[in-house]
Write a protein that holds these residues in place. Structure first.
Motif, PDB file in Angstrom:
ATOM      1  N   THR A  94       0.875  -1.158   0.000  1.00 36.12           N
ATOM      2  CA  THR A  94       0.000   0.000   0.000  1.00 36.12           C
ATOM      3  C   THR A  94       0.917   1.213   0.000  1.00 36.12           C
ATOM      4  OG1 THR A  94      -0.148   0.100   2.426  1.00 36.12           O
ATOM      5  CG2 THR A  94      -1.827  -1.194   1.279  1.00 36.12           C
ATOM      6  N   ILE A  95       0.342   2.383  -0.241  1.00 33.31           N
ATOM      7  CA  ILE A  95       1.120   3.619  -0.163  1.00 33.31           C
ATOM      8  C   ILE A  95       0.358   4.589   0.732  1.00 33.31           C
ATOM      9  CG2 ILE A  95       2.367   3.327  -2.329  1.00 33.31           C
ATOM     10  CD1 ILE A  95       0.327   5.105  -3.715  1.00 33.31           C
ATOM     11  N   HIS A  96       1.099   5.471   1.396  1.00 36.57           N
ATOM     12  CA  HIS A  96       0.468   6.379   2.356  1.00 36.57           C
ATOM     13  C   HIS A  96       1.136   7.751   2.322  1.00 36.57           C
ATOM     14  CE1 HIS A  96       3.790   4.479   4.635  1.00 36.57           C
ATOM     15  NE2 HIS A  96       3.916   5.684   5.167  1.00 36.57           N
ATOM     16  N   THR A  97       0.453   8.745   2.939  1.00 36.54           N
ATOM     17  CA  THR A  97       0.964  10.121   2.947  1.00 36.54           C
ATOM     18  C   THR A  97       1.745  10.458   4.204  1.00 36.54           C
ATOM     19  OG1 THR A  97      -0.972  11.064   4.041  1.00 36.54           O
ATOM     20  CG2 THR A  97      -1.031  10.949   1.634  1.00 36.54           C
ATOM     21  N   ASP A  98       1.544   9.713   5.275  1.00 36.61           N
ATOM     22  CA  ASP A  98       2.137  10.004   6.577  1.00 36.61           C
ATOM     23  C   ASP A  98       1.646  11.345   7.122  1.00 36.61           C
ATOM     24  OD1 ASP A  98       3.682   9.055   8.703  1.00 36.61           O
ATOM     25  OD2 ASP A  98       5.415  10.248   8.109  1.00 36.61           O
ATOM     26  N   ALA A  99       0.424  11.732   6.779  1.00 37.99           N
ATOM     27  CA  ALA A  99      -0.147  12.984   7.291  1.00 37.99           C
ATOM     28  C   ALA A  99      -0.114  12.970   8.819  1.00 37.99           C
ATOM     29  CB  ALA A  99      -1.578  13.144   6.791  1.00 37.99           C
ATOM     30  N   PRO A 100       0.218  14.079   9.455  1.00 40.43           N
ATOM     31  CA  PRO A 100       0.395  15.417   8.879  1.00 40.43           C
ATOM     32  C   PRO A 100       1.816  15.731   8.421  1.00 40.43           C
ATOM     33  CG  PRO A 100       0.486  15.587  11.253  1.00 40.43           C
ATOM     34  CD  PRO A 100       0.272  14.124  10.935  1.00 40.43           C
ATOM     35  N   VAL A 101       2.704  14.736   8.387  1.00 39.09           N
ATOM     36  CA  VAL A 101       4.064  14.993   7.905  1.00 39.09           C
ATOM     37  C   VAL A 101       4.024  15.514   6.469  1.00 39.09           C
ATOM     38  CG1 VAL A 101       6.280  13.917   7.373  1.00 39.09           C
ATOM     39  CG2 VAL A 101       5.071  13.316   9.477  1.00 39.09           C
ATOM     40  N   ALA A 102       3.233  14.876   5.631  1.00 37.18           N
ATOM     41  CA  ALA A 102       2.978  15.351   4.275  1.00 37.18           C
ATOM     42  C   ALA A 102       1.469  15.536   4.151  1.00 37.18           C
ATOM     43  CB  ALA A 102       3.479  14.336   3.256  1.00 37.18           C
ATOM     44  N   LEU A 103       1.068  16.504   3.372  1.00 34.43           N
ATOM     45  CA  LEU A 103      -0.356  16.789   3.248  1.00 34.43           C
ATOM     46  C   LEU A 103      -1.108  15.575   2.694  1.00 34.43           C
ATOM     47  CD1 LEU A 103      -0.164  20.407   1.819  1.00 34.43           C
ATOM     48  CD2 LEU A 103      -0.673  19.714   4.160  1.00 34.43           C
ATOM     49  N   PRO A 104      -2.323  15.323   3.187  1.00 33.36           N
ATOM     50  CA  PRO A 104      -3.074  14.150   2.746  1.00 33.36           C
ATOM     51  C   PRO A 104      -3.750  14.349   1.385  1.00 33.36           C
ATOM     52  CG  PRO A 104      -4.329  15.323   4.397  1.00 33.36           C
ATOM     53  CD  PRO A 104      -3.004  16.036   4.274  1.00 33.36           C
ATOM     54  N   ASN A 105      -2.944  14.633   0.385  1.00 31.64           N
ATOM     55  CA  ASN A 105      -3.435  14.811  -0.978  1.00 31.64           C
ATOM     56  C   ASN A 105      -3.153  13.513  -1.738  1.00 31.64           C
ATOM     57  OD1 ASN A 105      -3.608  15.348  -3.757  1.00 31.64           O
ATOM     58  ND2 ASN A 105      -3.146  17.518  -3.449  1.00 31.64           N
ATOM     59  N   LEU A 106      -4.179  12.681  -1.885  1.00 28.34           N
ATOM     60  CA  LEU A 106      -3.956  11.360  -2.455  1.00 28.34           C
ATOM     61  C   LEU A 106      -3.616  11.391  -3.936  1.00 28.34           C
ATOM     62  CD1 LEU A 106      -6.516   9.131  -0.556  1.00 28.34           C
ATOM     63  CD2 LEU A 106      -4.163   9.718   0.001  1.00 28.34           C
ATOM     64  N   MET A 107      -4.093  12.372  -4.680  1.00 32.83           N
ATOM     65  CA  MET A 107      -3.722  12.436  -6.090  1.00 32.83           C
ATOM     66  C   MET A 107      -2.262  12.838  -6.239  1.00 32.83           C
ATOM     67  SD  MET A 107      -6.229  11.072  -7.386  1.00 32.83           S
ATOM     68  CE  MET A 107      -5.376  10.940  -8.933  1.00 32.83           C
ATOM     69  N   ARG A 108      -1.773  13.689  -5.352  1.00 32.84           N
ATOM     70  CA  ARG A 108      -0.337  13.995  -5.364  1.00 32.84           C
ATOM     71  C   ARG A 108       0.451  12.722  -5.063  1.00 32.84           C
ATOM     72  NH1 ARG A 108       3.440  17.828  -5.290  1.00 32.84           N
ATOM     73  NH2 ARG A 108       1.910  19.461  -5.576  1.00 32.84           N
ATOM     74  N   MET A 109      -0.021  11.960  -4.094  1.00 37.81           N
ATOM     75  CA  MET A 109       0.668  10.729  -3.724  1.00 37.81           C
ATOM     76  C   MET A 109       0.690   9.737  -4.893  1.00 37.81           C
ATOM     77  SD  MET A 109       0.019   8.319  -0.438  1.00 37.81           S
ATOM     78  CE  MET A 109      -1.587   7.800  -0.977  1.00 37.81           C
ATOM     79  N   GLY A 138      -3.052   0.881  -4.576  1.00 32.99           N
ATOM     80  CA  GLY A 138      -2.351   1.043  -3.304  1.00 32.99           C
ATOM     81  C   GLY A 138      -3.090   1.901  -2.297  1.00 32.99           C
ATOM     82  N   ILE A 139      -4.039   2.727  -2.770  1.00 30.09           N
ATOM     83  CA  ILE A 139      -4.816   3.567  -1.840  1.00 30.09           C
ATOM     84  C   ILE A 139      -6.277   3.137  -1.754  1.00 30.09           C
ATOM     85  CG2 ILE A 139      -3.306   5.565  -2.109  1.00 30.09           C
ATOM     86  CD1 ILE A 139      -5.493   6.820  -3.939  1.00 30.09           C
ATOM     87  N   THR A 140      -6.646   2.090  -2.495  1.00 30.87           N
ATOM     88  CA  THR A 140      -8.047   1.653  -2.485  1.00 30.87           C
ATOM     89  C   THR A 140      -8.139   0.180  -2.112  1.00 30.87           C
ATOM     90  OG1 THR A 140      -7.951   1.294  -4.898  1.00 30.87           O
ATOM     91  CG2 THR A 140      -8.781   3.421  -4.145  1.00 30.87           C
TER      92      THR A 140
END
Length: 197
Positions: A94-109, A138-140
């Motif tokens: 899977t892939i993740h944003t690690d929010a709030p370390v990185a903004l939770p913008n899934l399309m950017r991810m 990875g996000i769904t």
């Protein structure tokens, strides 16, 4: 869920998992490595044997990829968050944003997972790119499985919760550099609209 960034931490994870699995089995758990920035290939092989899901953080290549390559050089720097290697070995990822370390913008991810470009525009590990479809999985779908929610979430099927978004562009059809800029137009939770741009 085990957070491990350096290879020594992942060695420790593997070393402690083996006797636990021998004693208690591994049928009712979905063990997850979180991050795995410096996971080695032999460790990915061990995770495959131990049935570990690798939740990697390829967005790291955008935010800190330039810094990593300055500190540790091209060889290790290009292999941070080795999504392609993990997938080719047959691991669930899977892939993740690690929010709030990185903004939770899934399309950017998703876009960065496909593009693997740093802030300076340098490609960080071209051999570790995912396809747009794999990044979306990875996000769904794969994320729902990670959390034992595959019967209710992750794919669009009759009987599932109908959590979905409407996007302004199709991430499977635009050039890879455009994916990260795709905008969410509408969001639905359990079939009900909860956001409209």
């Amino acid at each position: 869920m085990t957070h491990g960034n350096g290879d020594a931490a992942m060695d420790q994870m593997i070393r402690t998992m083996k006797p636990a699995i021998e004693e208690f089995g591994n049928d009712d758990r979905r063990s997850v490595l979180i991050h795995g920035q410096y996971v080695r290939e032999d460790q990915l092989d061990s995770f495959m044997e131990l049935n570990v899901i690798a939740s990697l953080f390829p967005l790291h290549t955008y935010y800190w990829g330039d810094w990593h390559k300055q500190i540790i050089g091209d060889s290790l720097g290009n292999s941070i968050s080795p999504t392609r290697t993990a997938l080719d070995k047959g691991l669930r990822i899977t892939i993740h944003t690690d929010a709030p370390v990185a903004l939770p913008n899934l399309m950017r991810m998703v876009g960065i997972s496909v593009e693997r470009k740093s802030r300076s525009g340098q490609v960080i590990g071209a051999d570790e790119k995912t396809t747009p479809y794999e990044a979306l999985k990875g996000i769904t779908d794969w994320s729902a499985y990670q959390h034992f929610e595959e019967d209710t979430k992750g794919t669009l099927e009759k009987g599932k919760l109908a959590d979905l978004v409407i996007l302004d562009k199709n991430p499977l059809k635009v050039p890879e550099e455009e994916i990260k800029n795709i905008i969410v137009l509408e969001t639905y939770k359990e079939g009900k609209q909860v956001y409209k741009r």
